[in-house]
Scaffold this active site. Structure first.
Site, PDB file in Angstrom:
ATOM      1  N   GLU A  69     -14.257  -0.283  -1.608  1.00  0.00           N
ATOM      2  CA  GLU A  69     -14.445  -0.295  -0.158  1.00  0.00           C
ATOM      3  C   GLU A  69     -15.694   0.475   0.253  1.00  0.00           C
ATOM      4  O   GLU A  69     -15.899   1.622  -0.159  1.00  0.00           O
ATOM      5  CB  GLU A  69     -13.219   0.303   0.546  1.00  0.00           C
ATOM      6  CG  GLU A  69     -13.362   0.299   2.067  1.00  0.00           C
ATOM      7  CD  GLU A  69     -12.092   0.644   2.810  1.00  0.00           C
ATOM      8  OE1 GLU A  69     -12.140   0.722   4.050  1.00  0.00           O
ATOM      9  OE2 GLU A  69     -11.044   0.817   2.154  1.00  0.00           O
ATOM     10  N   ASP A  84       0.843  -1.190   0.000  1.00  0.00           N
ATOM     11  CA  ASP A  84       0.000   0.000   0.000  1.00  0.00           C
ATOM     12  C   ASP A  84       0.881   1.244   0.000  1.00  0.00           C
ATOM     13  O   ASP A  84       1.838   1.326   0.773  1.00  0.00           O
ATOM     14  CB  ASP A  84      -0.864  -0.010   1.264  1.00  0.00           C
ATOM     15  CG  ASP A  84      -2.244   0.560   1.052  1.00  0.00           C
ATOM     16  OD1 ASP A  84      -2.515   1.079  -0.042  1.00  0.00           O
ATOM     17  OD2 ASP A  84      -3.061   0.461   1.992  1.00  0.00           O
ATOM     18  N   LYS A 107      -0.564  -0.630  -4.303  1.00  0.00           N
ATOM     19  CA  LYS A 107      -1.957  -0.171  -4.314  1.00  0.00           C
ATOM     20  C   LYS A 107      -1.988   1.331  -4.076  1.00  0.00           C
ATOM     21  O   LYS A 107      -1.289   1.834  -3.200  1.00  0.00           O
ATOM     22  CB  LYS A 107      -2.796  -0.875  -3.250  1.00  0.00           C
ATOM     23  CG  LYS A 107      -4.275  -0.436  -3.251  1.00  0.00           C
ATOM     24  CD  LYS A 107      -5.105  -1.223  -2.265  1.00  0.00           C
ATOM     25  CE  LYS A 107      -4.905  -0.753  -0.843  1.00  0.00           C
ATOM     26  NZ  LYS A 107      -5.391   0.651  -0.619  1.00  0.00           N
TER      27      LYS A 107
END
Length: 274
Positions: A184, A85, A115
């Protein structure tokens, strides 16, 4: 053995594939357990800030902290795809710095991909990174790095305009070369429509059952979080087991039952030492 390319193909609705599984991990022992369980991808999330480092949000997490965790996870992972991330402000403001930070995760820490919490500002960056050989996973919906701008951790895509903007961004990131997309805290019907509209796999977290895969934070899964989001599910109770083990240890030391003879070594060739 999953690869970035095999994960990318999981979004092709013409192929019969099992749902993609992804969990977070931030250290070698956890990564080893997750990898041995057959999880397809391990996300070294900036959620390490909340889950491990004691921060209230993900915002303070540094590139060095993500890099250290990514290296530990990669060294313990034999099969799963390791995704690092990119933390808050490590990308987006300056393209050269963004490329350097993302490239570090692959070149120095052995990640397979990065990401990006995504938006209009990450479309061109996604294209740049992928053109340089850095696979990118996009992330739309609730993006925790924008918590101050959003005013909290609220569900996204709940009206027609925002849902359509999310779909447009999903298509833009697919066209820019992203190999997968995290959705999400998005309404299940919106996530299903986005999943149908793009060819790269969608990985849902609080986005219903119709995405191409699912991801959760490991501390929520094993029962090690003080608070879990409503869309998560606890599959174990590590906190209770850990507390019981620590209590037993304290009792054993205080009672004198530990260490016992089997936990000690006596040097027979050493006389009394004065």
């Amino acid at each position: 053995m999953p690869t970035v390319n095999s994960v990318r193909r999981a979004g092709n609705t013409d192929e019969e594939t099992d749902p993609v599984t992804m969990l977070t991990a931030y250290d070698a022992p956890t990564a080893s357990v997750v990898d041995d369980a057959g999880v397809d991808m391990i996300l070294v999330g900036d959620s390490v800030g909340n889950a491990k480092l004691g921060y209230d949000t993900t915002l303070p997490v540094s590139v060095d902290e993500i890099a250290s965790a990514t290296g530990a996870v990669a060294r313990a992972t034999a099969d799963a795809v390791v995704v690092a991330d990119m933390p808050f402000l490590s990308f987006g403001a300056d393209e050269t710095e963004s490329v350097r930070n993302a490239g570090r995760m692959l070149k120095e820490e052995d990640a397979d991909a990065v990401k990006l919490e995504s938006g209009p500002h990450t479309v061109s960056l996604t294209e740049t990174l992928t053109s340089l050989g850095i696979p990118v996973m996009a992330h739309l919906g609730l993006t925790p790095q924008h918590v101050n701008q959003l005013g909290g951790y609220f569900r996204q895509g709940t009206d027609q305009d925002s849902a359509e903007r999310m779909l447009d961004l999903a298509r833009d990131h697919e066209a820019a070369g992203a190999f997968a997309l995290v959705l999400e805290h998005v309404p299940a019907n919106v996530a299903a429509d986005i999943t149908d509209a793009i060819d790269i796999p969608t990985i849902g977290i609080g986005a219903g059952p119709d995405t191409d895969g699912q991801v959760l934070v490991i501390s929520d899964v094993i029962g090690m979080s003080e608070r879990s989001p409503p869309f998560s599910k606890q599959f174990g109770d590590v906190n209770r087991e850990m507390a019981a083990a620590v209590d037993d240890y304290v009792d054993a030391v205080e009672s004198g039952s530990f260490p016992a003879a089997e936990h000690s070594h006596v040097a027979d060739d050493v006389d009394d030492v004065y």
